[in-house]
Design an enzyme around this catalytic site. Sequence first.
Site, PDB file in Angstrom:
ATOM      1  N   ARG A  51      43.064  33.670  29.702  1.00 29.68           N
ATOM      2  CA  ARG A  51      42.341  34.692  29.348  1.00 29.68           C
ATOM      3  C   ARG A  51      42.180  35.560  30.271  1.00 29.68           C
ATOM      4  O   ARG A  51      41.055  36.272  30.472  1.00 29.68           O
ATOM      5  CB  ARG A  51      40.573  34.152  28.819  1.00 29.68           C
ATOM      6  CG  ARG A  51      40.390  32.935  28.392  1.00 29.68           C
ATOM      7  CD  ARG A  51      40.821  33.280  26.618  1.00 29.68           C
ATOM      8  NE  ARG A  51      40.290  31.857  25.397  1.00 29.68           N
ATOM      9  CZ  ARG A  51      39.356  31.544  25.183  1.00 29.68           C
ATOM     10  NH1 ARG A  51      38.036  33.080  25.207  1.00 29.68           N
ATOM     11  NH2 ARG A  51      39.514  30.853  24.337  1.00 29.68           N
ATOM     12  N   ARG A  55      38.123  40.713  26.204  1.00 28.78           N
ATOM     13  CA  ARG A  55      37.107  41.618  26.280  1.00 28.78           C
ATOM     14  C   ARG A  55      36.745  42.013  27.877  1.00 28.78           C
ATOM     15  O   ARG A  55      36.195  42.813  28.082  1.00 28.78           O
ATOM     16  CB  ARG A  55      36.524  40.944  26.052  1.00 28.78           C
ATOM     17  CG  ARG A  55      36.276  40.784  24.237  1.00 28.78           C
ATOM     18  CD  ARG A  55      34.431  40.765  23.330  1.00 28.78           C
ATOM     19  NE  ARG A  55      34.774  39.705  23.101  1.00 28.78           N
ATOM     20  CZ  ARG A  55      33.293  39.140  23.549  1.00 28.78           C
ATOM     21  NH1 ARG A  55      32.281  39.647  23.618  1.00 28.78           N
ATOM     22  NH2 ARG A  55      32.359  37.387  24.046  1.00 28.78           N
ATOM     23  N   ARG A  64      42.021  46.461  20.473  1.00 31.17           N
ATOM     24  CA  ARG A  64      41.419  45.608  18.725  1.00 31.17           C
ATOM     25  C   ARG A  64      40.316  45.849  18.037  1.00 31.17           C
ATOM     26  O   ARG A  64      40.755  45.797  17.308  1.00 31.17           O
ATOM     27  CB  ARG A  64      40.968  44.344  19.913  1.00 31.17           C
ATOM     28  CG  ARG A  64      41.389  43.226  20.021  1.00 31.17           C
ATOM     29  CD  ARG A  64      41.733  42.274  18.872  1.00 31.17           C
ATOM     30  NE  ARG A  64      40.896  42.161  17.700  1.00 31.17           N
ATOM     31  CZ  ARG A  64      40.055  40.998  18.403  1.00 31.17           C
ATOM     32  NH1 ARG A  64      39.743  40.670  19.315  1.00 31.17           N
ATOM     33  NH2 ARG A  64      38.615  40.477  17.602  1.00 31.17           N
ATOM     34  N   ASP A 100      46.312  32.182  19.759  1.00 28.21           N
ATOM     35  CA  ASP A 100      44.801  30.744  19.623  1.00 28.21           C
ATOM     36  C   ASP A 100      45.304  29.996  19.620  1.00 28.21           C
ATOM     37  O   ASP A 100      45.840  29.773  18.687  1.00 28.21           O
ATOM     38  CB  ASP A 100      43.495  31.418  18.927  1.00 28.21           C
ATOM     39  CG  ASP A 100      42.139  31.051  18.706  1.00 28.21           C
ATOM     40  OD1 ASP A 100      41.229  31.192  20.149  1.00 28.21           O
ATOM     41  OD2 ASP A 100      41.765  30.390  18.488  1.00 28.21           O
ATOM     42  N   TYR A 175      37.751  21.082  16.818  1.00 23.01           N
ATOM     43  CA  TYR A 175      37.184  21.774  15.920  1.00 23.01           C
ATOM     44  C   TYR A 175      36.885  21.368  14.244  1.00 23.01           C
ATOM     45  O   TYR A 175      36.043  22.141  13.813  1.00 23.01           O
ATOM     46  CB  TYR A 175      37.696  23.281  16.343  1.00 23.01           C
ATOM     47  CG  TYR A 175      37.629  23.983  17.994  1.00 23.01           C
ATOM     48  CD1 TYR A 175      36.467  24.636  17.625  1.00 23.01           C
ATOM     49  CD2 TYR A 175      38.616  23.677  18.733  1.00 23.01           C
ATOM     50  CE1 TYR A 175      36.369  25.473  18.940  1.00 23.01           C
ATOM     51  CE2 TYR A 175      38.432  24.433  19.971  1.00 23.01           C
ATOM     52  CZ  TYR A 175      37.100  25.071  19.769  1.00 23.01           C
ATOM     53  OH  TYR A 175      36.726  25.963  21.392  1.00 23.01           O
TER      54      TYR A 175
HETATM   55  O1  1CP Z   1      44.716  36.013  27.417  1.00 27.96           O
HETATM   56  C1  1CP Z   1      44.787  34.444  27.105  1.00 27.96           C
HETATM   57  O2  1CP Z   1      44.434  33.759  27.200  1.00 27.96           O
HETATM   58  C2  1CP Z   1      46.127  34.149  25.930  1.00 27.96           C
HETATM   59  C3  1CP Z   1      44.458  34.721  24.834  1.00 27.96           C
HETATM   60  C4  1CP Z   1      44.106  33.150  24.307  1.00 27.96           C
HETATM   61  C5  1CP Z   1      44.239  32.079  25.055  1.00 27.96           C
HETATM   62  C6  1CP Z   1      44.549  31.234  25.475  1.00 27.96           C
HETATM   63  C7  1CP Z   1      42.647  33.165  23.205  1.00 27.96           C
HETATM   64  C8  1CP Z   1      42.641  34.641  22.346  1.00 27.96           C
HETATM   65  N1  1CP Z   1      42.763  32.104  23.364  1.00 27.96           N
HETATM   66  C9  1CP Z   1      43.352  31.076  23.952  1.00 27.96           C
HETATM   67  C10 1CP Z   1      43.172  29.315  23.816  1.00 27.96           C
HETATM   68  C11 1CP Z   1      42.421  28.897  23.566  1.00 27.96           C
HETATM   69  N2  1CP Z   1      41.067  29.327  22.038  1.00 27.96           N
HETATM   70  C12 1CP Z   1      41.351  28.069  23.817  1.00 27.96           C
HETATM   71  C13 1CP Z   1      41.530  27.073  24.903  1.00 27.96           C
HETATM   72  C14 1CP Z   1      41.494  27.757  26.299  1.00 27.96           C
HETATM   73  C15 1CP Z   1      39.823  27.651  26.813  1.00 27.96           C
HETATM   74  O3  1CP Z   1      39.376  26.767  27.198  1.00 27.96           O
HETATM   75  O4  1CP Z   1      39.059  28.441  26.876  1.00 27.96           O
HETATM   76  C16 1CP Z   1      40.430  27.276  23.159  1.00 27.96           C
HETATM   77  C17 1CP Z   1      39.166  26.307  23.405  1.00 27.96           C
HETATM   78  C18 1CP Z   1      39.757  28.490  22.092  1.00 27.96           C
HETATM   79  C19 1CP Z   1      39.288  28.077  20.686  1.00 27.96           C
HETATM   80  C20 1CP Z   1      38.559  29.799  20.531  1.00 27.96           C
HETATM   81  N3  1CP Z   1      38.641  30.772  20.054  1.00 27.96           N
HETATM   82  C21 1CP Z   1      37.134  30.116  20.963  1.00 27.96           C
HETATM   83  C22 1CP Z   1      36.490  29.008  22.051  1.00 27.96           C
HETATM   84  C23 1CP Z   1      35.171  28.802  21.084  1.00 27.96           C
HETATM   85  C24 1CP Z   1      34.045  27.825  21.934  1.00 27.96           C
HETATM   86  O5  1CP Z   1      34.424  26.718  21.469  1.00 27.96           O
HETATM   87  O6  1CP Z   1      33.965  28.324  22.791  1.00 27.96           O
HETATM   88  C25 1CP Z   1      37.081  31.961  21.224  1.00 27.96           C
HETATM   89  C26 1CP Z   1      35.859  32.454  21.530  1.00 27.96           C
HETATM   90  C27 1CP Z   1      38.274  31.818  20.067  1.00 27.96           C
HETATM   91  C28 1CP Z   1      38.402  32.968  19.529  1.00 27.96           C
HETATM   92  C29 1CP Z   1      38.890  34.260  21.005  1.00 27.96           C
HETATM   93  N4  1CP Z   1      40.152  33.176  21.646  1.00 27.96           N
HETATM   94  C30 1CP Z   1      40.992  34.444  21.950  1.00 27.96           C
HETATM   95  C31 1CP Z   1      40.191  35.410  21.795  1.00 27.96           C
HETATM   96  C32 1CP Z   1      40.577  37.177  22.896  1.00 27.96           C
HETATM   97  C33 1CP Z   1      39.020  35.084  20.967  1.00 27.96           C
HETATM   98  C34 1CP Z   1      37.737  36.506  20.902  1.00 27.96           C
HETATM   99  C35 1CP Z   1      38.054  36.915  19.488  1.00 27.96           C
HETATM  100  C36 1CP Z   1      36.663  38.382  19.730  1.00 27.96           C
HETATM  101  O7  1CP Z   1      36.047  37.572  19.778  1.00 27.96           O
HETATM  102  O8  1CP Z   1      36.887  38.482  18.608  1.00 27.96           O
END
Ligand code: 1CP
Length: 374
Positions: A51, A55, A64, A100, A175
């Site tokens: 990540r 943000r 964004r 994602d 999910y």
């Molecule tokens: O910079 C990077 O790492 C690339 C971006 C990236 C990656 C690798 C994003 C952007 N998502 C992911 C993978 C991801 N998505 C995972 C595996 C990594 C981890 O464990 O953190 C998981 C579990 C998700 C699912 C997901 N998507 C969540 C987690 C929800 C939970 O269960 O706690 C969230 C918040 C998202 C949305 C998301 N994905 C990425 C961003 C920047 C965001 C936020 C977007 C927003 O809020 O507008």
Amino acid sequence: VDCVQKGRCMGEIPEQGKAERLGSRRELRDSPFLAAARGAPPSRIPVWYMRQAGRSLPEYRDRRGAVGMLEACSDPALVCELTLQPVRRHGVDAAILFSDIMVPLVASGVPLEIRSGVGPTIASPVRSAEDVAAIPSLYAESLAHLGEGLRLLVDELGPTPLIGFAGGPFTLASYLVEGGPSRDHLRTKAMMYAAPDLWHALMRKLTEMAVTSLQVQARAGADAVQLFDSWAGTLSERDYRAFVLPYSAQVFRALADAGIPRIHFGVGTSELLAAMRDAGADVVGVDWRVPLDQAVQRLRTVPPAVPGPVVQGNLDPALLLADDAILLGEADRVVESGRCAQGHIFNLGHGVPPEAPPDRISRLTDHIHALTPR
Ligand code: 1CP
């Protein structure tokens, strides 16, 4: 160079073998990230952050704006720009595609949203055999935008390798079954125990999706792939081996021919590390709960695998909110305890928190780069 401003659109590039592509990016041969991932000595300790885009960066919030997460993921030029931002700012040793884990599900036609501040939510959670049967297959063509983003990036990245990724089968299932983020994954585990046939049918579908998505990324130029089975740590080793490992192993096997390092990561997986390596990963991600020297012990198999384990991690992300002296002191400890591994890719134990000060992330990166590699 800004991919969005350039607004370039590249045509379809014919499928190429990895060796051929490496030839066209000769500068990758010196990549500390790729060296460490292969168990070879790197010129410096490689650093990237899960990540790392997102943000925590003002330039990310700028770009964004009000664009929805899934909309952003389907815009190759924006994907390119958001992927490059942390590379430019922190000088990290690898880029990770801005996308994602839910993107392949969306591409296959599963109705879902990513809600800001919440995460993925599924319109109608998967609970029955009919629900599983109704999940559409994923066709590579539906991920054309993903491939396009990767191709733009390969052109822009120069000596920095690009990591592609997919969600692991357990995490994607959680999910789909829960309908959104969950702490305990109770419904998911209940399905696994009470309806194993249904569970295995669901896992087969999700495995196929992960394979398709990672193959698209490898063909479009990803230099490594990471399987994020973030929530697999909720399982015992026994259940993990019975209900999840065969599917993750299938994903890694399907990527073997691509000839690129395969990383396997989950949170709270201290008890699963050996099993996650057995699934066929070249590199195992370690969260902050177990020191790297102990993780390496757990990863050593009998007879000892050659080469020895390569690990990635494992600084507690919360330290980014502590002061510099504490952060850098703990980072030194992580590096020291990682020296017994065949290779160590410095990273956090999980993602960068949105509250992390970007300058501190840059200082951490410089600090690790100034240390002597193994
Ligand atoms: O910079 C990077 O790492 C690339 C971006 C990236 C990656 C690798 C994003 C952007 N998502 C992911 C993978 C991801 N998505 C995972 C595996 C990594 C981890 O464990 O953190 C998981 C579990 C998700 C699912 C997901 N998507 C969540 C987690 C929800 C939970 O269960 O706690 C969230 C918040 C998202 C949305 C998301 N994905 C990425 C961003 C920047 C965001 C936020 C977007 C927003 O809020 O507008």
